[in-house]
Design a protein around this motif. Structure first.
Motif, PDB file in Angstrom:
ATOM      1  N   GLN A  51      46.389  42.405  64.477  1.00 65.77           N
ATOM      2  CA  GLN A  51      46.568  42.603  65.916  1.00 65.77           C
ATOM      3  C   GLN A  51      45.860  41.501  66.702  1.00 65.77           C
ATOM      4  OE1 GLN A  51      45.503  46.452  67.395  1.00 65.77           O
ATOM      5  NE2 GLN A  51      46.066  45.959  69.484  1.00 65.77           N
ATOM      6  N   GLN A  52      44.652  41.171  66.297  1.00 62.96           N
ATOM      7  CA  GLN A  52      43.913  40.131  66.993  1.00 62.96           C
ATOM      8  C   GLN A  52      44.608  38.772  66.853  1.00 62.96           C
ATOM      9  OE1 GLN A  52      42.631  42.279  64.813  1.00 62.96           O
ATOM     10  NE2 GLN A  52      40.914  43.323  65.768  1.00 62.96           N
ATOM     11  N   TRP A  53      45.037  38.455  65.641  1.00 60.29           N
ATOM     12  CA  TRP A  53      45.706  37.179  65.399  1.00 60.29           C
ATOM     13  C   TRP A  53      47.042  37.139  66.132  1.00 60.29           C
ATOM     14  CZ3 TRP A  53      46.406  34.851  59.818  1.00 60.29           C
ATOM     15  CH2 TRP A  53      46.573  33.479  59.923  1.00 60.29           C
ATOM     16  N   GLY A  54      47.789  38.228  66.056  1.00 61.78           N
ATOM     17  CA  GLY A  54      49.065  38.291  66.764  1.00 61.78           C
ATOM     18  C   GLY A  54      48.895  38.155  68.263  1.00 61.78           C
ATOM     19  N   THR A  55      47.883  38.821  68.818  1.00 62.76           N
ATOM     20  CA  THR A  55      47.614  38.710  70.251  1.00 62.76           C
ATOM     21  C   THR A  55      47.240  37.280  70.619  1.00 62.76           C
ATOM     22  OG1 THR A  55      46.870  41.014  70.326  1.00 62.76           O
ATOM     23  CG2 THR A  55      46.170  39.581  72.131  1.00 62.76           C
ATOM     24  N   TRP A  56      46.392  36.667  69.816  1.00 61.90           N
ATOM     25  CA  TRP A  56      45.995  35.289  70.088  1.00 61.90           C
ATOM     26  C   TRP A  56      47.205  34.357  70.054  1.00 61.90           C
ATOM     27  CZ3 TRP A  56      46.092  30.573  67.618  1.00 61.90           C
ATOM     28  CH2 TRP A  56      45.293  29.566  68.173  1.00 61.90           C
ATOM     29  N   LEU A  57      48.053  34.504  69.032  1.00 61.45           N
ATOM     30  CA  LEU A  57      49.246  33.661  68.938  1.00 61.45           C
ATOM     31  C   LEU A  57      50.164  33.888  70.140  1.00 61.45           C
ATOM     32  CD1 LEU A  57      50.005  33.939  65.116  1.00 61.45           C
ATOM     33  CD2 LEU A  57      49.312  31.877  66.341  1.00 61.45           C
ATOM     34  N   TYR A  58      50.344  35.149  70.518  1.00 52.87           N
ATOM     35  CA  TYR A  58      51.203  35.474  71.661  1.00 52.87           C
ATOM     36  C   TYR A  58      50.654  34.860  72.959  1.00 52.87           C
ATOM     37  CZ  TYR A  58      53.559  38.124  75.297  1.00 52.87           C
ATOM     38  OH  TYR A  58      54.269  38.476  76.410  1.00 52.87           O
ATOM     39  N   LEU A  59      49.353  34.997  73.166  1.00 53.94           N
ATOM     40  CA  LEU A  59      48.735  34.447  74.369  1.00 53.94           C
ATOM     41  C   LEU A  59      48.802  32.917  74.408  1.00 53.94           C
ATOM     42  CD1 LEU A  59      45.605  36.765  74.739  1.00 53.94           C
ATOM     43  CD2 LEU A  59      47.713  36.775  76.115  1.00 53.94           C
ATOM     44  N   HIS A  60      49.010  32.299  73.255  1.00 50.34           N
ATOM     45  CA  HIS A  60      49.111  30.842  73.181  1.00 50.34           C
ATOM     46  C   HIS A  60      50.552  30.376  72.998  1.00 50.34           C
ATOM     47  CE1 HIS A  60      44.783  31.321  72.702  1.00 50.34           C
ATOM     48  NE2 HIS A  60      44.717  30.097  73.213  1.00 50.34           N
ATOM     49  N   ILE A  84      43.084  29.691  41.027  1.00 48.33           N
ATOM     50  CA  ILE A  84      43.063  31.145  41.208  1.00 48.33           C
ATOM     51  C   ILE A  84      42.314  31.499  42.487  1.00 48.33           C
ATOM     52  CG2 ILE A  84      42.172  33.305  40.239  1.00 48.33           C
ATOM     53  CD1 ILE A  84      42.828  32.051  37.447  1.00 48.33           C
ATOM     54  N   GLY A  85      41.198  30.811  42.754  1.00 53.28           N
ATOM     55  CA  GLY A  85      40.457  31.035  43.997  1.00 53.28           C
ATOM     56  C   GLY A  85      41.304  30.737  45.220  1.00 53.28           C
ATOM     57  N   ALA A  86      42.081  29.651  45.175  1.00 57.47           N
ATOM     58  CA  ALA A  86      42.973  29.317  46.298  1.00 57.47           C
ATOM     59  C   ALA A  86      44.030  30.396  46.481  1.00 57.47           C
ATOM     60  CB  ALA A  86      43.628  27.959  46.065  1.00 57.47           C
ATOM     61  N   CYS A  87      44.530  30.923  45.371  1.00 57.26           N
ATOM     62  CA  CYS A  87      45.524  31.997  45.437  1.00 57.26           C
ATOM     63  C   CYS A  87      44.912  33.255  46.047  1.00 57.26           C
ATOM     64  CB  CYS A  87      46.063  32.288  44.040  1.00 57.26           C
ATOM     65  SG  CYS A  87      47.389  33.505  44.006  1.00 57.26           S
ATOM     66  N   VAL A  88      43.716  33.596  45.626  1.00 59.02           N
ATOM     67  CA  VAL A  88      43.035  34.777  46.167  1.00 59.02           C
ATOM     68  C   VAL A  88      42.768  34.591  47.662  1.00 59.02           C
ATOM     69  CG1 VAL A  88      40.855  36.088  46.100  1.00 59.02           C
ATOM     70  CG2 VAL A  88      42.047  35.515  43.973  1.00 59.02           C
ATOM     71  N   LEU A  89      42.381  33.393  48.054  1.00 53.42           N
ATOM     72  CA  LEU A  89      42.149  33.103  49.466  1.00 53.42           C
ATOM     73  C   LEU A  89      43.431  33.302  50.272  1.00 53.42           C
ATOM     74  CD1 LEU A  89      40.317  32.066  51.749  1.00 53.42           C
ATOM     75  CD2 LEU A  89      40.999  29.744  51.077  1.00 53.42           C
ATOM     76  N   ARG A  90      44.558  32.806  49.751  1.00 55.18           N
ATOM     77  CA  ARG A  90      45.831  33.000  50.444  1.00 55.18           C
ATOM     78  C   ARG A  90      46.197  34.478  50.537  1.00 55.18           C
ATOM     79  NH1 ARG A  90      46.607  28.026  49.025  1.00 55.18           N
ATOM     80  NH2 ARG A  90      47.721  27.706  47.133  1.00 55.18           N
ATOM     81  N   PHE A  91      45.989  35.207  49.437  1.00 57.90           N
ATOM     82  CA  PHE A  91      46.263  36.641  49.469  1.00 57.90           C
ATOM     83  C   PHE A  91      45.383  37.337  50.499  1.00 57.90           C
ATOM     84  CE2 PHE A  91      48.313  36.217  45.252  1.00 57.90           C
ATOM     85  CZ  PHE A  91      49.491  36.892  45.545  1.00 57.90           C
ATOM     86  N   ALA A  92      44.123  36.932  50.584  1.00 56.94           N
ATOM     87  CA  ALA A  92      43.214  37.542  51.561  1.00 56.94           C
ATOM     88  C   ALA A  92      43.678  37.266  52.986  1.00 56.94           C
ATOM     89  CB  ALA A  92      41.787  37.021  51.356  1.00 56.94           C
ATOM     90  N   VAL A  93      44.132  36.044  53.244  1.00 63.95           N
ATOM     91  CA  VAL A  93      44.642  35.720  54.579  1.00 63.95           C
ATOM     92  C   VAL A  93      45.888  36.543  54.887  1.00 63.95           C
ATOM     93  CG1 VAL A  93      45.709  33.895  55.978  1.00 63.95           C
ATOM     94  CG2 VAL A  93      43.631  33.427  54.680  1.00 63.95           C
ATOM     95  N   GLY A  94      46.809  36.615  53.932  1.00 65.25           N
ATOM     96  CA  GLY A  94      48.030  37.398  54.144  1.00 65.25           C
ATOM     97  C   GLY A  94      47.754  38.880  54.297  1.00 65.25           C
ATOM     98  N   TYR A  95      46.890  39.415  53.440  1.00 71.26           N
ATOM     99  CA  TYR A  95      46.541  40.830  53.530  1.00 71.26           C
ATOM    100  C   TYR A  95      45.798  41.105  54.830  1.00 71.26           C
ATOM    101  CZ  TYR A  95      44.852  45.438  52.250  1.00 71.26           C
ATOM    102  OH  TYR A  95      44.591  46.787  52.229  1.00 71.26           O
ATOM    103  N   GLY A  96      44.890  40.209  55.168  1.00 67.92           N
ATOM    104  CA  GLY A  96      44.142  40.374  56.410  1.00 67.92           C
ATOM    105  C   GLY A  96      45.041  40.338  57.624  1.00 67.92           C
ATOM    106  N   ALA A  97      46.056  39.470  57.588  1.00 74.83           N
ATOM    107  CA  ALA A  97      46.994  39.394  58.708  1.00 74.83           C
ATOM    108  C   ALA A  97      47.799  40.671  58.855  1.00 74.83           C
ATOM    109  CB  ALA A  97      47.928  38.200  58.526  1.00 74.83           C
ATOM    110  N   GLN A  98      47.991  41.382  57.758  1.00 79.22           N
ATOM    111  CA  GLN A  98      48.733  42.642  57.819  1.00 79.22           C
ATOM    112  C   GLN A  98      47.836  43.843  58.089  1.00 79.22           C
ATOM    113  OE1 GLN A  98      50.783  42.689  54.030  1.00 79.22           O
ATOM    114  NE2 GLN A  98      52.682  42.014  54.990  1.00 79.22           N
ATOM    115  N   HIS A  99      46.588  43.821  57.590  1.00 79.06           N
ATOM    116  CA  HIS A  99      45.773  45.037  57.611  1.00 79.06           C
ATOM    117  C   HIS A  99      44.434  44.935  58.345  1.00 79.06           C
ATOM    118  CE1 HIS A  99      48.574  46.846  54.810  1.00 79.06           C
ATOM    119  NE2 HIS A  99      48.513  45.739  54.094  1.00 79.06           N
ATOM    120  N   TRP A 100      43.822  43.762  58.406  1.00 77.49           N
ATOM    121  CA  TRP A 100      42.486  43.671  58.964  1.00 77.49           C
ATOM    122  C   TRP A 100      42.476  43.105  60.379  1.00 77.49           C
ATOM    123  CZ3 TRP A 100      40.776  40.724  54.025  1.00 77.49           C
ATOM    124  CH2 TRP A 100      40.634  41.632  52.968  1.00 77.49           C
ATOM    125  N   PHE A 101      43.070  41.945  60.551  1.00 72.03           N
ATOM    126  CA  PHE A 101      42.962  41.265  61.835  1.00 72.03           C
ATOM    127  C   PHE A 101      44.327  40.880  62.396  1.00 72.03           C
ATOM    128  CE2 PHE A 101      41.930  38.397  58.293  1.00 72.03           C
ATOM    129  CZ  PHE A 101      42.977  37.491  58.370  1.00 72.03           C
TER     130      PHE A 101
END
Length: 176
Positions: free
Chosen positions: A121-130, A102-119
């Motif tokens: 733009q930063q992650w997308g910019t970093w990926l684009y620049l690389h 369950i903790g691993a699932c919550v961690l994955r949800f946090a990463v997915g949610y964070g990629a959509q709502h928290w970070f």
């Protein structure tokens, strides 16, 4: 594939595995292969746009490796032995094992949610620049999440199979 889709796939595969593993369960080929045979094709269907080079590939591989490590950690929390009453090889997965999944699932949800709502733009910019194309950024992140689930399922099945093999050769008993 959208991040929401990847999270739904992750939750479905994890819940299927948790239902198959909770409590004392016999170790059978069906039990070992079921999560891989049901989750694998679903994940691979949705992860059809795999980035095969550069940082995009590295993110996807990192997701798979993280899943393998999480799966090995989960298997370490399940006990494997022979049922004293029947002599069959069984696993016992208790609260620690379930909590880990369950903790691993919550961690994955946090990463997915964070990629959509928290970070995102930063992650997308970093990926684009690389070197990741704008159209591939969501696929790379989603694939990383799905591949982490597949890695965890693979490590779970392989870990249980190896432990069951050891029990068959040594005769270790698991009390109920």
């Amino acid at each position: 594939m959208s991040l929401t889709t990847s999270l739904v796939i992750a939750a479905t595969m994890i819940l299927t595995t948790l239902l198959a593993d909770r409590g004392v369960r016999r170790v059978t080929w069906g039990r070992l292969l079921r999560p891989l045979l049901t989750g694998g094709p679903i994940a691979l269907f949705f992860a059809s746009h795999v980035v095969t080079r550069g940082v995009g590939l590295a993110v996807e591989v990192a997701g798979a490796l993280a899943g393998l490590l999480l799966g090995l950690g989960a298997v370490a929390l399940a006990r494997t032995g022979r049922d004293e009453a029947t002599g069959e090889v069984v696993t016992r997965a208790g609260a620690g094992y379930l909590g880990f999944w369950i903790g691993a699932c919550v961690l994955r949800f946090a990463v997915g949610y964070g990629a959509q709502h928290w970070f995102g733009q930063q992650w997308g910019t970093w990926l684009y620049l690389h070197g990741v194309a704008v159209g591939d950024i969501a696929a790379v992140i989603g694939n990383g999440i799905v591949f982490s689930v597949l890695g965890m399922l693979l490590a779970r099945s392989a870990g249980i199979a190896l432990r069951a093999r050891r029990v068959r050769t040594t005769g270790f008993a698991l009390a109920r």
